[in-house]
Design an enzyme around this catalytic site. Structure first.
Site: not given
Length: 788
Positions: A126-127
């Site tokens: 996600e990051d």
């Protein structure tokens, strides 16, 4: 059990390390030498070293899993640390501290190595630049599935619906592997621990979502230690003043010696030791929200002086008794209820009937020094499951994960029942807003009830569910055809709220689906049902039906029903009538009495009335008997064959009054009038009495086209869904002919007589899995023997 916020203390480990061989004073070795010696010792045993940051995590993990693959954990940490390098959290700490903290929470819960690996990597896709394919290639598809399950959807792609669709994605993934939601809950717990670093508006938004969705999910997965801490943080965030007051009360109580619960725990432990029951008795303090709920209840209940009750020492905790075997639970209960006074209504057996979230315990309360002390009794295995829920059951992919569980443990680790139902109805709500509203409504109930059908099927429903919810839980077809319910042997309204342990039978109209019988389309639910439906599945099914069947006024058909043969046609204006002959009075005007509406082949008698006419009553009619008592002569009257010559008798119009007893339902009046019209019978008047106890009575006065039409008409009325009895009111006693069965059968009963009557159940209550088996007899009435 408490999930520690920081690193756990090192338990049972030496405080110094000594090299083998020549002894040297500890002070002569520097820290670097000690570190090199430790690594050398690890390499000598063939165990690869782990990063220093993982040491606390490894110690906790190996308590639950001594044979854990530490190399896999180390590799996952190194990849996560390299991927998040340079990233900071709102608090200013390196971002890697977050996945480490989340993984520590899971390790303290006892999660497996695969879960911890996925937790270390849960934010990388996600990051960071790391892709899901790279995670799968490095750690396998199982870890990749868990990481993908907790990865949020991008707002760029979903806009305002991103949060709702993210939760939908997580729930679907949780349906295949509950560890997805376990990781998400641990992730939210650490974020809530550091929520003070967020903006005030963000704090409130996150706390509300946690309260409405994550805490109920933690409750349903049985992870009580995680749920309790989340509740306390949400309470402090949304209600800081009340939280501060409750914490002050807890601090004041902790500062004083315990003069109630601790002595009672020691007395109970001695009593159990004397009886030979091995048990561990401890005082279990309430957490902040639990105590606040107790205080709210006390404040709402005035004391003897009319003032709100003050908190008592017993409010701050409960006794927990942990034993070895299931049988010991009941042995402890026997000692408690023998030596102390139990409170009626406070005993609950969640051992024999576990809660929907796997929880098992015996709950009771006893009177002690004028106070009420709650006691929980469970085995060690039950205690482990009660604290950590599905985590205690092990990885669902591991074969025989619950082999070491107690035989009486009634758990479903792969797919809890509530989750299965949630996954079913979410597929019917593509709209994100509707899904989010339905999800929060479904999770609002913090407990479930168990209802048993009369056929023995067990239904799990949320607390507050009605008979409508139960009907749709048995199947959408059953719900649409539902016309009534029987709870604990009594007919009841569909809006009735079910209680835990109720015995239910769902009554439906028409043949069951899949039976091969052809039946009319069910009348279906009415819009009022939406006010009684508490579960999303029921509400969505009702809304779909109403959308597909727009509201319309009932149409009363005056011709034959579709697919049914038309009655014999007669020339326009011709009315078939029955010839009536009055002995000694040829050509006299004949009037058939409206009180008993005689038709062939009823036994009849005539009485002279004003104007030289003759009133014809059924033999035994109370009105006719009154005429005879008044001195009117009884005349001999007989029915003539239809093809008899008109000389010597008068043809009259035949009218009959019929009474239909039925379960009240929508469109019943329309269906009954349509059935009458389909027989070619004209309706002169109709009367519908107000429903009583779900039963309704319809009375129709009809004009028959021919004398033999009455039995067929009564059978047609009895075939209408919900009608269980059709009779002729004002019938003279002992003159009824009975027809049993709801299919219009004409097998006469034992009381064969000249009058026609049909009694029996209709096909409204076919046997199906939701009806509870063979239905009982319909309510008994004696309307055919009353004189009104």
């Amino acid at each position: 059990m408490t999930i520690e916020a920081g690193q756990p203390p090192l338990a049972g480990q030496p405080t110094s390390v000594r090299q083998a061989g020549a002894r040297r004073p500890l002070g002569e070795l520097g820290r670097a030498a000690l570190g090199r010696a430790g690594r050398a010792a690890l390499l000598a045993t063939g165990r690869p070293p782990v990063p220093d940051a993982l040491e606390p995590l490894v110690r906790v993990h190996r308590r639950h899993h001594p044979q854990a693959d530490l190399a896999l954990l180390a590799r996952a940490y190194r990849l996560a640390e390299a991927s998040h390098r340079g990233q900071k959290r709102k608090s200013g700490e390196p971002y890697i501290t977050h996945p480490l903290a989340v993984t520590m929470i899971l390790a303290q819960l006892g999660a497996g190595t695969t879960t911890l690996v996925a937790s270390l990597l849960h934010d990388t896709v996600e990051d960071t630049e790391l892709t899901l394919d790279q995670v799968g290639a490095g750690f396998g598809p199982e870890v990749a599935y868990l990481v993908d399950g907790v990865t949020k959807l991008e707002k760029v792609d979903f806009g305002a619906a991103a949060e709702a669709e993210t939760f939908r994605k997580m729930l679907v993934a949780t349906g295949d592997d509950v560890r997805v939601m376990v990781i998400k809950l641990a992730d939210r717990l650490h974020n809530m621990r550091t929520i003070r670093h967020m903006k005030p508006a963000s704090q409130v938004r996150i706390a509300k979502v946690t309260r409405d969705v994550l805490i109920p999910l933690a409750e349903r997965l049985g992870i009580q230690v995680l749920k309790a801490e989340l509740e306390d943080i949400v309470f402090a965030t949304l209600h800081p003043e009340e939280h501060a007051r409750t914490r002050a009360l807890m601090a004041a109580h902790e500062a004083e010696p315990d003069a109630l619960l601790e002595p009672f725990a020691r007395r109970l432990a001695r009593q159990l030791a004397e009886t030979g029951v091995a048990a561990e008795v401890t005082v279990r303090p309430r957490h902040c929200v639990s105590l606040h709920r107790v205080l709210v209840k006390r404040a709402a209940a005035p004391g003897p002086d009319g003032q709100p009750q003050r908190p008592q020492p017993a409010d701050f905790g409960r006794l927990l008794v942990v034993v070895e075997e299931n049988a010991d639970c009941y042995a402890v209960l026997g000692e408690l209820h023998t030596c102390w006074t139990p409170l009626p209504g406070e005993f609950k057996d969640f051992v024999a009937a576990p809660k929907f979230n796997l929880y098992q315990s015996l709950h009771t309360a006893v009177a002690l020094d004028g106070e009420v002390v709650e006691v929980l009794v469970r085995t060690r295995r039950m205690h482990e499951v009660a604290e950590t829920g599905v985590v205690a059951l092990g990885d669902p992919s591991r074969t025989g994960a619950a082999q070491d569980a107690d035989e009486l443990d009634r758990t479903d680790p792969a797919r809890p029942g509530w989750l299965s139902r949630l996954l079913e109805w979410q597929q019917e709500t593509p709209d994100p807003d509707a899904f989010w509203s339905a999800l929060t409504a479904d999770l609002a109930g913090d407990r479930e009830i168990t209802v048993v059908t009369e056929s023995g099927e067990t239904l799990q429903l949320r607390a507050g569910a009605s008979c409508v919810d139960a009907a749709y839980l048995l199947g959408e077809e059953t719900g649409h055809r539902c016309i009534g319910a029987r709870v604990n042997g009594r007919l009841t309204a569909l809006s009735t709220v079910l209680q835990d342990g109720d015995v239910l039978a769902v009554l439906t109209e028409g043949p069951p689906a899949g039976s091969g019988q052809r039946g009319a389309e069910p009348s279906g639910p009415s819009p009022e049902w939406l006010a009684h439906a508490r579960t999303p599945a029921a509400r969505l099914a009702i809304e779909r039906w109403l959308a597909d069947h727009p509201a319309r006024l009932p149409v009363v058909r005056t011709g034959p029903a579709g697919g049914q043969p038309a009655p014999p046609a007669h020339p326009a204006g011709e009315r078939r009538s029955a010839p009536v002959a009055v002995a000694g009075r040829p050509g006299a005007t004949v009037r058939l009495a409206r009180c008993c509406t005689p038709v062939p082949p009823d036994e009849v008698a005539g009485y002279p009335i004003r104007g030289g006419a003759v009133a014809v009553h059924r033999t035994g009619c109370p009105a006719g008997q009154r005429l005879r008592a008044d001195g009117r002569a009884e005349l001999e009257v007989r029915w003539q064959p239809e093809d008899a010559p008109a000389a010597g008798h008068r043809a009259v119009l035949l009218r009959a009054t019929l009474r239909a007893e039925a379960l009240n339902r929508p469109r019943l009046l329309a269906d009954l009038t349509a059935a009458i019209s389909a027989e070619g019978v004209g309706i002169v008047s109709a009367e519908v009495e107000p429903p009583q106890e779900l039963r309704v009575r319809h009375t129709y006065t009809v004009e028959l086209p021919e004398p033999g039409a009455l039995p067929a008409l009564m059978r047609a009325m009895l075939r209408v869904s919900g009608v269980y009895d059709v009779s002729r009111p004002h019938a003279p006693e002992g003159t009824q002919t009975r027809h049993s069965g709801g299919n219009g059968g004409d097998r006469p009963g034992p009381d064969m007589g000249p009058s026609w009557g049909i009694h029996g159940r209709s096909t409204a209550f076919p046997e199906h899995r939701g009806s509870g088996g063979t239905q009982g007899p319909p309510p008994q009435h004696s309307s055919d023997q009353r004189t009104e």
